[in-house]
Design a protein around this motif. Structure first.
Motif, mmCIF file in Angstrom:
data_model
loop_
_atom_site.group_PDB
_atom_site.id
_atom_site.type_symbol
_atom_site.label_atom_id
_atom_site.label_comp_id
_atom_site.label_asym_id
_atom_site.label_seq_id
_atom_site.Cartn_x
_atom_site.Cartn_y
_atom_site.Cartn_z
ATOM 1 N N GLY A 144 0.812 -1.208 0.000
ATOM 2 C CA GLY A 144 0.000 0.000 0.000
ATOM 3 C C GLY A 144 0.843 1.254 0.000
ATOM 4 N N VAL A 145 0.358 2.277 -0.694
ATOM 5 C CA VAL A 145 1.033 3.576 -0.735
ATOM 6 C C VAL A 145 -0.031 4.660 -0.640
ATOM 7 N N SER A 146 0.247 5.692 0.153
ATOM 8 C CA SER A 146 -0.726 6.769 0.302
ATOM 9 C C SER A 146 -0.029 8.114 0.427
ATOM 10 N N THR A 147 -0.674 9.143 -0.095
ATOM 11 C CA THR A 147 -0.251 10.505 0.201
ATOM 12 C C THR A 147 -0.603 10.807 1.655
ATOM 13 N N ILE A 148 0.118 11.729 2.263
ATOM 14 C CA ILE A 148 -0.074 12.060 3.663
ATOM 15 C C ILE A 148 0.071 13.568 3.859
ATOM 16 N N SER A 149 -0.221 14.021 5.058
ATOM 17 C CA SER A 149 0.090 15.388 5.460
ATOM 18 C C SER A 149 0.688 15.329 6.856
ATOM 19 N N THR A 150 1.938 15.762 6.986
ATOM 20 C CA THR A 150 2.630 15.697 8.270
ATOM 21 C C THR A 150 2.722 17.095 8.886
ATOM 22 N N GLY A 151 3.575 17.252 9.885
ATOM 23 C CA GLY A 151 3.610 18.477 10.657
ATOM 24 C C GLY A 151 4.028 19.711 9.879
ATOM 25 N N LYS A 152 3.307 20.796 10.089
ATOM 26 C CA LYS A 152 3.653 22.072 9.459
ATOM 27 C C LYS A 152 4.796 22.730 10.232
ATOM 28 N N PRO A 153 5.431 23.776 9.665
ATOM 29 C CA PRO A 153 6.527 24.448 10.357
ATOM 30 C C PRO A 153 6.131 24.863 11.779
ATOM 31 N N GLY A 154 6.990 24.535 12.713
ATOM 32 C CA GLY A 154 6.711 24.803 14.120
ATOM 33 C C GLY A 154 6.054 23.634 14.820
ATOM 34 N N HIS A 155 5.557 22.683 14.059
ATOM 35 C CA HIS A 155 4.937 21.478 14.608
ATOM 36 C C HIS A 155 5.459 20.259 13.845
#
Length: 331
Positions: free
Chosen positions: A88-99
């Motif tokens: 399996g492969v998925s796009t993700i969204s990780t921590g923004k700047p400062g987090h």
């Protein structure tokens, strides 16, 4: 066309438009990305063109075996391996700047289908899989096409559900890369004994600190050292000679082979898709040297499912290299 026929025609158009809209939604379980495919060729084809919010799932490729989740911050992708095979492969969204999402080796500490944030306005986090007790987790959430979370790894809802059903408490999750700067990859190295030398000062072996659970070996180029974790707890460490001609991250897993001994194989991290599932070359293995006495202690726990991470990051605070210590998250 009479009035009744007109109503039926308009209803058909509305239904048709709704079906089309659903089919075009990122991650929709249709013929596009988000579908459950049944071959590695299909998976690779879909994975190569994923857009924000899309994913692809192919559990039949490797129906059984140990599971590893690799989160690539640089590419904003999560890849799932079972018995060393990408399923399996998925796009993700990780921590923004400062987090920023912390890098390192983690194990899934707890799982909850429904969960609400204790820190951010009771925000819902479906299919929550905790990586640290201070709030970092895998969970379903919005995917804007860039790092946007408070440190968690957001996944498309459908992918989060499939992943939740595939992992268990103790599953290894590796988070690597840099969300702000792409990384390159290079040949990986693997744990192997050298014919000379003994256990150096500061090395230790304490398997009683964590008697059971998944095993991960971390090799740090910065520290020139090897650490062994079991169930997220460090149980041993040794000096090592690790080539420093690259700062790339590389991952291998010890996979079960039918009718044969377990074999180290590469997992197809970014930049090394062509190596996915390829057995380790003995010449590469011999590039790394560790004291044979330490290797003899580690060898009995090298069972299928063991994960190897080669990294530039240090193993503990205060080391050289990247400021984020690899083992900080492994607790």
């Amino acid at each position: 066309m009479d009035r009744q026929q007109g109503r039926r025609y308009r209803a058909a158009r509305v239904i048709g438009a709704a079906v089309l809209a659903l089919a075009l939604l990122p991650g929709a379980a249709s013929a596009g990305p988000g579908a459950k495919v049944s071959s590695s060729v299909e998976l690779a084809r879909h994975a190569a063109r994923l857009k924000a919010g899309q994913w692809v799932w192919a559990p039949r490729i490797a129906p059984q075996g140990p599971v590893l989740v690799y989160v690539d911050l640089s590419q904003q992708l999560a890849t799932v391996y079972r018995n060393g095979v990408r399923i399996g492969v998925s796009t993700i969204s990780t921590g923004k700047p400062g987090h920023d999402t912390p890098v390192g080796v983690f194990t899934i500490l707890e799982k909850n289908v429904t969960h609400n944030s204790n820190l951010y306005d009771n925000a819902p986090m479906p299919y929550h899989q905790r990586l640290t007790w201070d709030g970092v987790a895998l969970h379903a959430g919005s995917l804007p096409g860039k790092p946007d979370s408070h440190g968690c790894v957001r996944l498309p809802y459908g992918f989060a559900k499939e992943l939740f059903g595939t992992t268990k408490r103790g599953t290894t999750v590796i988070v690597a890369g840099n969300a702000r700067h792409p990384v390159t990859q290079d040949d990986g190295e693997v744990l192997a004994p050298t014919a000379s030398g003994g256990v150096v000062e500061g090395d230790y072996w304490a398997p009683e600190k964590s008697p059971s659970g998944p095993v991960t070996i971390v090799m740090s180029r910065s520290d020139q050292a090897v650490a062994v974790l079991r169930n997220g707890v460090e149980i041993g460490r040794s000096h090592a000679v690790i080539p420093t001609n690259s700062d790339a991250t590389h991952v291998l897993t010890l996979a079960a082979k039918a009718g044969g001994a377990p074999t180290w194989i590469y997992v197809g991290v970014s930049g090394h898709d062509d190596e996915d599932g390829r057995p380790l070359d003995e010449a590469v293995r011999n590039r790394v040297q560790i004291p044979p006495a330490f290797y003899a202690q580690v060898a009995p726990i090298l069972m299928p499912g063991v994960t190897l991470l080669v990294t530039q990051s240090p193993l503990a605070p205060g080391g050289l290299g990247d400021a984020q210590p690899v083992l900080d998250g492994a607790r």
